[in-house]
Motif scaffolding. Structure first.
Motif, PDB file in Angstrom:
ATOM      1  N   LEU A 126       0.831  -1.210   0.000  1.00  0.00           N
ATOM      2  CA  LEU A 126       0.000   0.000   0.000  1.00  0.00           C
ATOM      3  C   LEU A 126       0.868   1.264   0.000  1.00  0.00           C
ATOM      4  O   LEU A 126       0.533   2.246  -0.668  1.00  0.00           O
ATOM      5  CB  LEU A 126      -0.963   0.001   1.197  1.00  0.00           C
ATOM      6  N   ASP A 127       1.980   1.238   0.719  1.00  0.00           N
ATOM      7  CA  ASP A 127       2.881   2.413   0.722  1.00  0.00           C
ATOM      8  C   ASP A 127       3.296   2.744  -0.701  1.00  0.00           C
ATOM      9  O   ASP A 127       3.327   3.911  -1.119  1.00  0.00           O
ATOM     10  CB  ASP A 127       4.152   2.131   1.536  1.00  0.00           C
ATOM     11  N   ASP A 128       3.609   1.691  -1.423  1.00  0.00           N
ATOM     12  CA  ASP A 128       4.050   1.857  -2.804  1.00  0.00           C
ATOM     13  C   ASP A 128       2.948   2.488  -3.667  1.00  0.00           C
ATOM     14  O   ASP A 128       3.188   3.436  -4.416  1.00  0.00           O
ATOM     15  CB  ASP A 128       4.341   0.453  -3.333  1.00  0.00           C
ATOM     16  N   LEU A 129       1.752   1.930  -3.530  1.00  0.00           N
ATOM     17  CA  LEU A 129       0.625   2.440  -4.322  1.00  0.00           C
ATOM     18  C   LEU A 129       0.318   3.892  -3.958  1.00  0.00           C
ATOM     19  O   LEU A 129       0.092   4.735  -4.831  1.00  0.00           O
ATOM     20  CB  LEU A 129      -0.637   1.593  -4.077  1.00  0.00           C
ATOM     21  N   LEU A 130       0.325   4.157  -2.654  1.00  0.00           N
ATOM     22  CA  LEU A 130      -0.031   5.509  -2.227  1.00  0.00           C
ATOM     23  C   LEU A 130       1.045   6.520  -2.625  1.00  0.00           C
ATOM     24  O   LEU A 130       0.725   7.663  -2.994  1.00  0.00           O
ATOM     25  CB  LEU A 130      -0.254   5.544  -0.704  1.00  0.00           C
ATOM     26  N   SER A 131       2.279   6.094  -2.592  1.00  0.00           N
ATOM     27  CA  SER A 131       3.309   7.064  -2.985  1.00  0.00           C
ATOM     28  C   SER A 131       3.221   7.339  -4.487  1.00  0.00           C
ATOM     29  O   SER A 131       3.404   8.479  -4.940  1.00  0.00           O
ATOM     30  CB  SER A 131       4.683   6.589  -2.522  1.00  0.00           C
ATOM     31  N   ASP A 132       2.848   6.321  -5.258  1.00  0.00           N
ATOM     32  CA  ASP A 132       2.593   6.521  -6.694  1.00  0.00           C
ATOM     33  C   ASP A 132       1.450   7.518  -6.905  1.00  0.00           C
ATOM     34  O   ASP A 132       1.533   8.428  -7.719  1.00  0.00           O
ATOM     35  CB  ASP A 132       2.094   5.186  -7.287  1.00  0.00           C
ATOM     36  N   TRP A 133       0.393   7.286  -6.146  1.00  0.00           N
ATOM     37  CA  TRP A 133      -0.790   8.148  -6.281  1.00  0.00           C
ATOM     38  C   TRP A 133      -0.429   9.597  -5.915  1.00  0.00           C
ATOM     39  O   TRP A 133      -0.772  10.529  -6.627  1.00  0.00           O
ATOM     40  CB  TRP A 133      -1.916   7.632  -5.367  1.00  0.00           C
ATOM     41  N   GLN A 134       0.329   9.738  -4.801  1.00  0.00           N
ATOM     42  CA  GLN A 134       0.697  11.082  -4.346  1.00  0.00           C
ATOM     43  C   GLN A 134       1.494  11.829  -5.406  1.00  0.00           C
ATOM     44  O   GLN A 134       1.330  13.028  -5.586  1.00  0.00           O
ATOM     45  CB  GLN A 134       1.543  11.011  -3.054  1.00  0.00           C
ATOM     46  N   SER A 135       2.368  11.092  -6.114  1.00  0.00           N
ATOM     47  CA  SER A 135       3.236  11.810  -7.048  1.00  0.00           C
ATOM     48  C   SER A 135       2.438  12.385  -8.231  1.00  0.00           C
ATOM     49  O   SER A 135       2.838  13.370  -8.830  1.00  0.00           O
ATOM     50  CB  SER A 135       4.385  10.918  -7.527  1.00  0.00           C
ATOM     51  N   ASP A 136       1.286  11.785  -8.557  1.00  0.00           N
ATOM     52  CA  ASP A 136       0.475  12.348  -9.654  1.00  0.00           C
ATOM     53  C   ASP A 136      -0.634  13.261  -9.160  1.00  0.00           C
ATOM     54  O   ASP A 136      -1.304  13.915  -9.942  1.00  0.00           O
ATOM     55  CB  ASP A 136      -0.232  11.211 -10.431  1.00  0.00           C
ATOM     56  N   TYR A 137      -0.832  13.275  -7.858  1.00  0.00           N
ATOM     57  CA  TYR A 137      -2.013  13.946  -7.315  1.00  0.00           C
ATOM     58  C   TYR A 137      -1.813  15.458  -7.223  1.00  0.00           C
ATOM     59  O   TYR A 137      -0.810  15.928  -6.710  1.00  0.00           O
ATOM     60  CB  TYR A 137      -2.288  13.357  -5.915  1.00  0.00           C
ATOM     61  N   ARG A 138      -2.766  16.189  -7.787  1.00  0.00           N
ATOM     62  CA  ARG A 138      -2.788  17.656  -7.623  1.00  0.00           C
ATOM     63  C   ARG A 138      -4.059  17.971  -6.843  1.00  0.00           C
ATOM     64  O   ARG A 138      -5.151  17.728  -7.366  1.00  0.00           O
ATOM     65  CB  ARG A 138      -2.853  18.375  -8.976  1.00  0.00           C
ATOM     66  N   PRO A 139      -3.942  18.474  -5.613  1.00  0.00           N
ATOM     67  CA  PRO A 139      -5.160  18.682  -4.830  1.00  0.00           C
ATOM     68  C   PRO A 139      -6.167  19.537  -5.598  1.00  0.00           C
ATOM     69  O   PRO A 139      -5.788  20.542  -6.205  1.00  0.00           O
ATOM     70  CB  PRO A 139      -4.685  19.428  -3.579  1.00  0.00           C
ATOM     71  N   ALA A 140      -7.426  19.098  -5.598  1.00  0.00           N
ATOM     72  CA  ALA A 140      -8.461  19.858  -6.300  1.00  0.00           C
ATOM     73  C   ALA A 140      -8.753  21.128  -5.517  1.00  0.00           C
ATOM     74  O   ALA A 140      -8.544  21.175  -4.307  1.00  0.00           O
ATOM     75  CB  ALA A 140      -9.728  19.022  -6.393  1.00  0.00           C
ATOM     76  N   TYR A 141      -9.243  22.150  -6.227  1.00  0.00           N
ATOM     77  CA  TYR A 141      -9.636  23.378  -5.565  1.00  0.00           C
ATOM     78  C   TYR A 141     -10.851  23.079  -4.692  1.00  0.00           C
ATOM     79  O   TYR A 141     -11.833  22.511  -5.160  1.00  0.00           O
ATOM     80  CB  TYR A 141      -9.970  24.420  -6.630  1.00  0.00           C
ATOM     81  N   GLU A 142     -10.765  23.436  -3.407  1.00  0.00           N
ATOM     82  CA  GLU A 142     -11.814  23.006  -2.479  1.00  0.00           C
ATOM     83  C   GLU A 142     -12.937  24.018  -2.294  1.00  0.00           C
ATOM     84  O   GLU A 142     -13.984  23.706  -1.747  1.00  0.00           O
ATOM     85  CB  GLU A 142     -11.203  22.709  -1.105  1.00  0.00           C
TER      86      GLU A 142
END
Ligand SMILES: Cc1cc2nc3c(=O)[nH]c(=O)nc-3n(C[C@H](O)[C@H](O)[C@H](O)COP(=O)(O)OP(=O)(O)OC[C@H]3O[C@@H](n4cnc5c(N)ncnc54)[C@H](O)[C@@H]3O)c2cc1C
Length: 553
Positions: A126-142
């Protein structure tokens, strides 16, 4: 800031409890852990999460569930959160299904049950998957999102209102931004219903009026008291200053504006000549400070609320608002300022809000990135508008009737313009026609000496000409000069009808109109200096005369 979500589903309560425990143990500081044993509940909740602007980082689903298997669930979830990582919890016997799912739903991983110890068999994956996700993730405007057509007057009106009231918002142009269509699809809205506002909690306002938006955003459009000592009409610099002094000196004060606090100054990109701010400050900044200061002194602020009439009854003054409500007060400061003159030209009228704007340089500048724009007007506001637009537009041309700016603009702005390569000043030039389909595309310019005409490409025209006081609505006997500016103090004596309306033993106070207890301050007053500092000074001064008036009544 909202935490991204790890979403887990398993129909077996014991397994669900175990996975929930392990996920919380490891990830609760950085992720929100949502777990459910019901596929239906999960499928119902995902669109709601999306509407609220939440992000799912990871789906972790059991494969063998009674109503829908894990692969099918992940396929559904992927439609709503395409960027989330997907992992399947499988028994040894389901490994084939998991391998097939790698292609079917682009499964990122499958984890065989049981996963004990999690430090070895669960967290590293899961650490691996989440770190992958984080690297592409741009927080949406809230925050609040406004979706519409760039060249729509209604969209412009909403942008102007939100910016004026200092509400942060994200503008999404339906013709330019794929996120805009995605939001419409998500909320089941059609393009014909634009503009829409999507609030942070997912509430959608379709084609809202300014009043609807104001109410939803918690502005206070109704007075709370039966009687005020002082009502100030217009919350530009003069009105804001009167409010700060009125409130701080213990008067029960209400400040009313038909649009937003700040007035003209609020639309200024940079005020460089206001005392005490050597680096200048933006109109929005000045407004934010002033309205906070006024409210800290207990001043009530009503906006958007347009005053349509005033009537004096004995020592009380009744102020009527466009929505039918009323405020009763003992004294009034009129600080309704001025508006820009409209260009008297039918071919331009139809583009108002669709390429032709009055003031509004700061609200719309970004929409003209890389495109040519024109300005009409040679005063300081036109100069500031040009400087601001020059940051984004490819070229800014200032059209003036005089040969240059020397007699109408402050030298510091003339110097800045001269040093800005993409600003041109077109002297002796008039804009005579606007051309385009649904939005402005070209302008016809006329050389005032040779009468020669030429057509130029123009994505936007920003008008900063003339000033017309906001006084048409005043019906009572308040003496105005021939241009509609309000006469005050000693100047009143020169008007023939003054003696007919002024029936008091004393002379009018300075800044008092010919109706006792009604004062005028700032640009709306005949003879005003049209500066932020002078408007602020007059607002403050008016309050000292309000005290004198109240003392004698
Ligand atoms: C773009 C721009 C840049 C400027 N830059 C500078 C500068 O750098 N330095 C400087 O000294 N001056 C500058 N000025 C001029 C300065 O902003 C004005 O002189 C000043 O704002 C006047 O203040 P005011 O309070 O009298 O009126 P305004 O600022 O005009 O405010 C009047 C308010 O009254 C409200 N109102 C009107 N009618 C009603 C009604 N019936 N009911 C309720 N509310 C109503 C309006 O919505 C508005 O908010 C600039 C002006 C502009 C437009």
């Amino acid at each position: 800031m909202r935490l991204p979500i790890i979403f887990s589903i398993d129909d077996d309560p014991q397994v669900l409890q175990a996975i929930q425990h392990d996920l919380r143990q490891q990830y609760r500081k950085k992720y929100r852990i949502l777990c459910t044993s019901s596929v239906q509940e999960a499928l119902d909740s995902l669109p709601e999460l999306k509407k609220k602007g939440e992000e799912v980082a990871l789906f972790l689903s059991d494969q063998r569930m009674p109503t829908m298997n894990g692969v099918e669930f992940l396929a559904q979830a992927r439609k709503i959160f395409p960027n989330a990582k997907r992992a399947l919890l499988t028994a040894y016997s389901d490994i084939d299904a998991a391998i097939r799912a790698i292609n079917e739903v682009q499964l990122d991983y499958y984890i065989a049950k049981p996963w004990d110890p999690p430090e070895e068999k669960l967290y590293p994956v899961l650490d691996d998957l989440l770190s992958d996700w984080q690297s592409d993730y741009r927080p949406a405007y809230e925050g609040l999102k406004l979706v519409g057509y760039q060249f729509s007057p209604r969209s412009h009106e909403l942008k102007d209102f939100l910016a004026g009231n200092l509400f942060p918002y994200q503008w999404l142009d339906i013709e330019d931004d794929p996120q805009a269509q995605a939001l419409l699809d998500l909320h089941g809205v059609e393009r014909k219903d634009l503009p829409i506002i999507v609030l942070g909690d997912g509430t959608v306002l379709t084609q809202p009026t300014i009043g609807d938006v104001g109410e939803k955003l918690g502005l206070q459009p109704k007075a709370t008291q039966d009687l005020y000592d002082l009502a100030i009409i217009g919350a530009g610099p003069a009105g804001l200053a009167a409010a700060v002094y009125g409130g701080s000196e213990g008067l029960r004060t209400v400040l009313i504006d038909k649009r937003a606090p700040g007035g003209q100054a609020g639309t200024s990109s940079r005020i460089e000549n206001y005392l005490g701010f050597p680096n200048g400050l933006s109109g929005a900044d000045l407004t934010r400070r002033a309205i906070t200061q006024a409210q800290r002194f207990g001043v009530e602020f009503l906006a958007p609320q347009e005053v349509i009439s005033i009537k004096s009854r004995g020592q009380y003054k009744h102020i009527s608002m466009a929505d039918g409500s009323e405020v009763v007060t003992r004294a009034i400061v009129l600080s309704t300022g001025v508006a820009y003159h409209k260009l008297e030209n039918e071919s331009l009228d139809k583009y108002t809000g669709a390429g032709v704007y009055y003031g509004a340089a700061t609200t719309e500048a970004y929409a003209f990135k890389g495109r040519p724009v024109y300005i009409v007007g040679g005063g300081n506001s036109a100069g500031q508008g040009a400087m601001y637009l020059s940051r984004t537009a490819s070229e800014v041309c200032i059209c003036v009737r005089r040969s240059d700016l020397s007699s109408t603009m402050s030298q510091y702005l003339i110097d800045q313009i001269a040093k800005t390569p993409n600003i041109k000043v077109l002297g002796c030039t008039e804009v005579v026609e606007g051309l385009g389909h649904e939005q402005l595309e070209c302008l016809v310019l006329e050389d005032m000496n040779s009468k020669e005409r030429r057509t130029v490409k123009a994505a936007g025209l920003f008008v900063f000409i003339g000033t017309k006081p906001y006084t048409d609505w005043i019906e009572m006997d308040i003496i105005k000069d021939p241009k509609g500016f309000i006469a005050t103090g000693r100047d009143l004596a020169k008007y023939a009808d003054f003696k007919q309306v002024w029936k008091h033993d004393r002379e009018p106070f300075s800044l008092e109109t010919c109706s006792a207890g009604i004062f005028a301050a700032g640009d709306v007053r005949a003879g005003a200096m049209n500066r932020v500092a002078s408007a602020v000074g007059e607002g403050a001064m008016a309050v000292s005369f309000v005290h004198k008036y109240l003392a004698e009544n």
